[in-house]
Design a protein around this motif. Sequence first.
Motif, PDB file in Angstrom:
ATOM      1  N   UNK A   1       0.843  -1.198   0.000  1.00 30.66           N
ATOM      2  CA  UNK A   1       0.000   0.000   0.000  1.00 30.66           C
ATOM      3  C   UNK A   1       0.875   1.244   0.000  1.00 30.66           C
ATOM      4  N   UNK A   2       0.249   2.408  -0.294  1.00 24.43           N
ATOM      5  CA  UNK A   2       0.979   3.668  -0.200  1.00 24.43           C
ATOM      6  C   UNK A   2       1.357   3.918   1.256  1.00 24.43           C
ATOM      7  N   UNK A   3       2.516   4.521   1.505  1.00 22.33           N
ATOM      8  CA  UNK A   3       2.839   4.896   2.884  1.00 22.33           C
ATOM      9  C   UNK A   3       1.864   5.957   3.383  1.00 22.33           C
ATOM     10  N   UNK A   4       1.540   5.897   4.662  1.00 27.16           N
ATOM     11  CA  UNK A   4       0.637   6.881   5.247  1.00 27.16           C
ATOM     12  C   UNK A   4       1.368   8.202   5.462  1.00 27.16           C
ATOM     13  N   UNK A   5       0.604   9.252   5.715  1.00 24.50           N
ATOM     14  CA  UNK A   5       1.212  10.557   6.009  1.00 24.50           C
ATOM     15  C   UNK A   5       2.125  10.450   7.214  1.00 24.50           C
ATOM     16  N   UNK A   6       1.686   9.715   8.235  1.00 26.92           N
ATOM     17  CA  UNK A   6       2.509   9.548   9.446  1.00 26.92           C
ATOM     18  C   UNK A   6       3.817   8.826   9.134  1.00 26.92           C
ATOM     19  N   UNK A   7       3.746   7.802   8.287  1.00 23.58           N
ATOM     20  CA  UNK A   7       4.954   7.056   7.934  1.00 23.58           C
ATOM     21  C   UNK A   7       5.924   7.918   7.125  1.00 23.58           C
ATOM     22  N   UNK A   8       5.379   8.707   6.205  1.00 23.56           N
ATOM     23  CA  UNK A   8       6.213   9.630   5.431  1.00 23.56           C
ATOM     24  C   UNK A   8       6.882  10.646   6.360  1.00 23.56           C
ATOM     25  N   UNK A   9       6.111  11.142   7.313  1.00 20.91           N
ATOM     26  CA  UNK A   9       6.643  12.111   8.277  1.00 20.91           C
ATOM     27  C   UNK A   9       7.715  11.482   9.152  1.00 20.91           C
ATOM     28  N   UNK A  10       7.469  10.260   9.601  1.00 18.96           N
ATOM     29  CA  UNK A  10       8.436   9.559  10.452  1.00 18.96           C
ATOM     30  C   UNK A  10       9.774   9.352   9.759  1.00 18.96           C
ATOM     31  N   UNK A  11       9.736   9.130   8.457  1.00 14.54           N
ATOM     32  CA  UNK A  11      10.957   8.830   7.693  1.00 14.54           C
ATOM     33  C   UNK A  11      11.574  10.083   7.074  1.00 14.54           C
ATOM     34  N   UNK A  12      10.899  11.203   7.195  1.00 12.46           N
ATOM     35  CA  UNK A  12      11.341  12.436   6.529  1.00 12.46           C
ATOM     36  C   UNK A  12      12.741  12.858   6.975  1.00 12.46           C
ATOM     37  N   UNK A  13      13.020  12.728   8.246  1.00 12.12           N
ATOM     38  CA  UNK A  13      14.334  13.127   8.774  1.00 12.12           C
ATOM     39  C   UNK A  13      15.457  12.336   8.089  1.00 12.12           C
ATOM     40  N   UNK A  14      15.231  11.034   7.890  1.00  9.50           N
ATOM     41  CA  UNK A  14      16.230  10.194   7.221  1.00  9.50           C
ATOM     42  C   UNK A  14      16.419  10.647   5.771  1.00  9.50           C
ATOM     43  N   UNK A  15      15.309  10.960   5.102  1.00 13.13           N
ATOM     44  CA  UNK A  15      15.364  11.404   3.711  1.00 13.13           C
ATOM     45  C   UNK A  15      16.086  12.749   3.599  1.00 13.13           C
ATOM     46  N   UNK A  16      15.758  13.660   4.486  1.00  7.58           N
ATOM     47  CA  UNK A  16      16.386  14.983   4.441  1.00  7.58           C
ATOM     48  C   UNK A  16      17.889  14.886   4.695  1.00  7.58           C
TER      49      UNK A  16
END
Length: 197
Positions: free
Chosen positions: A90-105
């Motif tokens: 499934x698509x990642x949820x908004x919360x999951x995207x937010x949780x991983x954002x620091x790693x991506x940045x």
Amino acid sequence: MERVDGIDVTACERCSDLCESRSQIVNGTGVEDASLLFIGEAPGAREDEQGEPFVGRSGDVLSTTLRDCGLVRSDVRIANCVRCRPPENRDPTTAELTNCREHLEREIESVDPDFIVTLGKVPSQHLLERDVAVTKEAGSVVEHRITGTPRRIVICLHPAATLYDRSQKETFEQTISEAVSLAGAGAESGQSRLSEY
């Protein structure tokens, strides 16, 4: 418990659903000072199995298109917004995207690419922080601040779009070719066109 080794995440438990559905964390691959950083959505079954982004049929499309532009995968950086496979793909949820954002940045800052190519709707909307009509906007170059730094983002279709709708193949290939040319990264692209931006 969370562990990070440079830009690689070696342990993370921020998302309970993803911790249950993943077999491993899938970090980005390729050179860590790439002029082009490709960002997808999240690992699928094959990526989760092999521990590398874009290795299934979509990965074959991306690899072939890069090769046609004079590049191999190791010439660029390929990563995802979320590093763990969502249940049932499934698509990642908004919360999951937010949780991983620091790693991506952290990865974006470390790689410091000339251009970021977003592969599909989810990464395009996540990074640009707005609704994106990917089919209409494919090929557009948008400047957007990420952690305070202006970044040039090339909106691109997901390579899977070319598998489901062959009419999208030309748009996908043209967008990748244009990104490679802009960054001066391909074998035949010659002088970088960064000055255009």
